[in-house]
Scaffold this motif. Structure first.
Motif, PDB file in Angstrom:
ATOM      1  N   HIS A  18     -54.167  10.391 -17.939  1.00  0.00           N
ATOM      2  CA  HIS A  18     -52.966   9.874 -18.938  1.00  0.00           C
ATOM      3  C   HIS A  18     -51.718   9.705 -18.004  1.00  0.00           C
ATOM      4  N   VAL A  19     -52.070   9.612 -16.500  1.00  0.00           N
ATOM      5  CA  VAL A  19     -51.177   8.913 -15.722  1.00  0.00           C
ATOM      6  C   VAL A  19     -52.112   8.246 -14.579  1.00  0.00           C
ATOM      7  N   LYS A  20     -51.324   7.212 -14.010  1.00  0.00           N
ATOM      8  CA  LYS A  20     -51.942   6.308 -13.093  1.00  0.00           C
ATOM      9  C   LYS A  20     -51.263   6.027 -11.971  1.00  0.00           C
ATOM     10  N   THR A  26     -43.173   9.132  -8.019  1.00  0.00           N
ATOM     11  CA  THR A  26     -43.961   8.115  -8.627  1.00  0.00           C
ATOM     12  C   THR A  26     -45.327   8.666  -8.176  1.00  0.00           C
ATOM     13  N   PRO A  76     -39.691   4.600 -20.609  1.00  0.00           N
ATOM     14  CA  PRO A  76     -39.372   3.331 -19.986  1.00  0.00           C
ATOM     15  C   PRO A  76     -37.895   3.260 -19.596  1.00  0.00           C
ATOM     16  N   LEU A  80     -45.321  11.512 -18.172  1.00  0.00           N
ATOM     17  CA  LEU A  80     -44.802  10.254 -17.921  1.00  0.00           C
ATOM     18  C   LEU A  80     -43.388   9.953 -18.530  1.00  0.00           C
ATOM     19  N   THR A 111     -54.387  10.069  -7.778  1.00  0.00           N
ATOM     20  CA  THR A 111     -54.958  10.935  -8.909  1.00  0.00           C
ATOM     21  C   THR A 111     -56.308  11.478  -8.550  1.00  0.00           C
ATOM     22  N   ASP A 128     -47.095   4.962 -11.922  1.00  0.00           N
ATOM     23  CA  ASP A 128     -46.217   5.614 -12.862  1.00  0.00           C
ATOM     24  C   ASP A 128     -45.302   6.389 -12.379  1.00  0.00           C
ATOM     25  N   LYS A 129     -43.940   6.186 -13.120  1.00  0.00           N
ATOM     26  CA  LYS A 129     -42.770   7.131 -12.783  1.00  0.00           C
ATOM     27  C   LYS A 129     -43.018   8.331 -13.792  1.00  0.00           C
ATOM     28  N   VAL A 130     -42.948   9.458 -13.113  1.00  0.00           N
ATOM     29  CA  VAL A 130     -43.274  10.770 -13.803  1.00  0.00           C
ATOM     30  C   VAL A 130     -42.322  11.807 -13.628  1.00  0.00           C
TER      31      VAL A 130
END
Length: 346
Positions: free
Chosen positions: A77-79, A67, A139, A136, A71, A82-84
């Protein structure tokens, strides 16, 4: 935080306490690791058979999900939250190979600068990585499933190399470790049914049964017996996931005319096999070696999404989770072939 580090000079693994990494570049992402796998390459590194960072200990782990907790200012592109999943490989972006779309051949980047091998990786509570490597998760893909993104991205590259493979062709997979199992589910997803798996370890043969594909999984000697009885017992496609020189060499004898041989498993660097050039000529077979995952991470995430819970199930795939402190137990069970893969759960 805790981190599992490898000292290549002493060839030892140690759990250490370290400070959580601080962002020092506007394009960095701090990931709280959720799951981090042990790869066959990691085992080669620990055994001193594969190069890694040698000027100081390195936190290993190049297959991980987590997670985003922080950043850099230029990450868009991610925050946070976010699950990455993290791709460990990127090129230098300026050399001939990078500009030609083959960053895995980059002499500066690629496998020569991989996270978890040359840069600190995911066998730790937190990992600091460049934003270009952070993807990312869809879902419907869980963090647990996302930890398989990197090995699946290598399978995706292998698929790109050997495609097209027509439904109805006979396929042999040698080796039922996790990579062989991932090939099994990808082939089944795409409609292939004439697939045989060869694996010497009885416990791993049982794992194939749990995947409920209907594929036959046999010991290598069974294939040899069938070949003796029927010289036409041959395969159109062979995918070696073992890296065993013996398995590779014997596999060529099972390849049909016009067949494809995918060299996916990593053999020891100094190993050799004996192959008849005349047979290569007479059968017009094609060899497809596969090196890591050039630009295939998005395809990997698409595969995980399509495979879903039906296929991406740790228990069915023979994957066992361990705490980081249980690393000796994890490596021991892998060495004995009791499990298909070990994954650290944080």
């Amino acid at each position: 935080m805790q981190a599992l580090e490898f000292d290549s000079k002493k060839k030892v693994l140690n759990i250490t306490k370290k400070n959580i990494p601080e962002i020092t570049d506007s394009h960095q992402v701090l990931v709280k690791v959720a799951y981090s796998g042990i790869c066959g390459t990691d085992i080669h590194i620990i055994a001193g058979e594969f190069p890694c960072k040698d000027d100081s200990p390195v936190t290993m782990g190049h297959e991980f999900s987590g997670t985003v907790v922080k950043t850099g200012s230029d990450v868009t592109h991610v925050k946070v939250g976010d699950k990455v999943a993290v791709d460990p490989n990127n090129g230098c972006n300026v050399c001939y190979f990078c500009h030609s779309g083959s960053p895995h051949f980059c002499k500066i980047g690629g496998i020569n600068n991989a996270v978890g091998i040359w840069r600190h990786g995911g066998w730790a509570d937190y990992a600091l990585v460049p934003d270009i490597l952070v993807h990312l998760l869809p879902p419907t893909v869980s963090l647990k499933q996302g930890a398989l993104s990197e090995p699946m991205s290598c399978v995706a590259h292998g698929w790109d190399r050997i495609a097209p493979v027509t439904v109805g062709q006979k396929i042999l997979i040698t080796g039922a470790g996790i990579i062989g199992n991932l090939w099994v589910i990808v082939l089944h997803l795409q409609g292939h049914r004439r697939v045989v798996v060869s694996e010497p370890n009885a416990q791993r043969r049982k794992i194939i049964e749990h995947l409920e594909t209907g594929y036959e999984c046999v010991a290598p000697e069974v294939l040899q017996e069938r070949t003796k009885k029927d010289p036409n017992y041959l395969f159109d496609v062979i995918i070696d996931c073992s890296g065993s020189p013996a398995a590779i060499q014997s596999g060529f004898g099972l390849l049909n005319y016009g067949g494809k041989f995918c060299l996916f498993g990593v053999a020891p660097p100094h190993a050799t096999v004996s192959i008849s050039p005349f047979q290569l000529y007479a059968k017009e077979v094609t060899l497809y070696p596969v090196l890591v995952n050039p630009l295939t991470f998005p395809k990997s995430l698409g595969l995980l999404e399509a495979l879903g819970d039906r296929y991406i199930d740790y228990e069915k795939l023979g994957i066992k989770t361990f705490k980081l402190s249980q690393y000796k137990e994890a490596l021991d069970e892998l060495a004995k072939g009791k499990i298909g893969k070990a994954v650290f759960e944080f």
